[in-house]
Scaffold this motif. Structure first.
Motif, PDB file in Angstrom:
ATOM      1  N   TRP A  27       0.843  -1.198   0.000  1.00 21.72           N
ATOM      2  CA  TRP A  27       0.000   0.000   0.000  1.00 21.72           C
ATOM      3  C   TRP A  27       0.873   1.242   0.000  1.00 21.72           C
ATOM      4  O   TRP A  27       1.853   1.330   0.735  1.00 21.72           O
ATOM      5  N   ASP A  28       0.494   2.219  -0.807  1.00 18.96           N
ATOM      6  CA  ASP A  28       1.261   3.462  -0.896  1.00 18.96           C
ATOM      7  C   ASP A  28       0.802   4.526   0.089  1.00 18.96           C
ATOM      8  O   ASP A  28       1.307   5.637   0.091  1.00 18.96           O
ATOM      9  N   GLY A  29      -0.173   4.210   0.929  1.00 15.98           N
ATOM     10  CA  GLY A  29      -0.646   5.157   1.925  1.00 15.98           C
ATOM     11  C   GLY A  29      -1.732   6.088   1.433  1.00 15.98           C
ATOM     12  O   GLY A  29      -2.239   6.912   2.193  1.00 15.98           O
ATOM     13  N   SER A  30      -2.107   5.973   0.173  1.00 19.36           N
ATOM     14  CA  SER A  30      -3.148   6.836  -0.388  1.00 19.36           C
ATOM     15  C   SER A  30      -4.536   6.377   0.044  1.00 19.36           C
ATOM     16  O   SER A  30      -4.738   5.201   0.340  1.00 19.36           O
ATOM     17  N   PRO A  31      -5.502   7.310   0.049  1.00 20.47           N
ATOM     18  CA  PRO A  31      -6.875   6.920   0.355  1.00 20.47           C
ATOM     19  C   PRO A  31      -7.389   5.905  -0.669  1.00 20.47           C
ATOM     20  O   PRO A  31      -6.906   5.866  -1.810  1.00 20.47           O
ATOM     21  N   ALA A  32      -8.363   5.134  -0.269  1.00 25.19           N
ATOM     22  CA  ALA A  32      -8.979   4.178  -1.186  1.00 25.19           C
ATOM     23  C   ALA A  32      -9.622   4.937  -2.342  1.00 25.19           C
ATOM     24  O   ALA A  32     -10.172   6.021  -2.162  1.00 25.19           O
ATOM     25  N   ARG A  33      -9.566   4.357  -3.540  1.00 24.61           N
ATOM     26  CA  ARG A  33     -10.198   4.978  -4.711  1.00 24.61           C
ATOM     27  C   ARG A  33     -11.659   4.557  -4.826  1.00 24.61           C
ATOM     28  O   ARG A  33     -12.352   4.952  -5.741  1.00 24.61           O
ATOM     29  N   GLY A  34     -12.101   3.764  -3.886  1.00 27.45           N
ATOM     30  CA  GLY A  34     -13.480   3.290  -3.827  1.00 27.45           C
ATOM     31  C   GLY A  34     -13.598   2.432  -2.585  1.00 27.45           C
ATOM     32  O   GLY A  34     -12.600   1.921  -2.075  1.00 27.45           O
ATOM     33  N   TYR A  35     -14.815   2.294  -2.077  1.00 28.63           N
ATOM     34  CA  TYR A  35     -15.012   1.512  -0.861  1.00 28.63           C
ATOM     35  C   TYR A  35     -14.488   0.097  -1.066  1.00 28.63           C
ATOM     36  O   TYR A  35     -14.721  -0.523  -2.099  1.00 28.63           O
ATOM     37  N   PRO A  57       7.690  -1.056  -1.876  1.00 26.35           N
ATOM     38  CA  PRO A  57       9.075  -1.144  -2.324  1.00 26.35           C
ATOM     39  C   PRO A  57       9.669   0.224  -2.646  1.00 26.35           C
ATOM     40  O   PRO A  57       9.004   1.077  -3.247  1.00 26.35           O
ATOM     41  N   GLU A  58      10.905   0.431  -2.250  1.00 23.77           N
ATOM     42  CA  GLU A  58      11.601   1.684  -2.517  1.00 23.77           C
ATOM     43  C   GLU A  58      11.620   1.939  -4.008  1.00 23.77           C
ATOM     44  O   GLU A  58      11.881   1.047  -4.817  1.00 23.77           O
ATOM     45  N   GLY A  59      11.302   3.166  -4.389  1.00 21.10           N
ATOM     46  CA  GLY A  59      11.306   3.554  -5.786  1.00 21.10           C
ATOM     47  C   GLY A  59      10.044   3.230  -6.544  1.00 21.10           C
ATOM     48  O   GLY A  59       9.882   3.633  -7.699  1.00 21.10           O
TER      49      GLY A  59
END
Length: 62
Positions: A27-35, A57-59
């Motif tokens: 997970w990149d830490g972004s909010p979900a794009r949908g429930y 992963p780094e990068g």
């Protein structure tokens, strides 16, 4: 045949979290794009006191 829904995805993820000792999420830490997205599953696991390990992963970019 009926297609899957966001609600069904979340319900399935909650069943998985309820049965595991540790959730490992890519997970990149972004909010979900949908429930039912990764953010919702991680939030559910944390509310349920299931330990969570986040891997990104780094990068890697999205």
């Amino acid at each position: 045949m009926t297609g899957s829904t966001s609600k069904a995805h979340q319900a399935g993820s909650e069943l998985l979290v309820d049965r595991c000792d540790l959730l490992i999420a890519i997970w990149d830490g972004s909010p979900a794009r949908g429930y039912g997205g990764t953010a919702d599953v991680v939030h559910y696991a944390r509310r349920s006191s299931t330990p969570v390990t986040i891997l990104w992963p780094e990068g890697a970019t999205r």
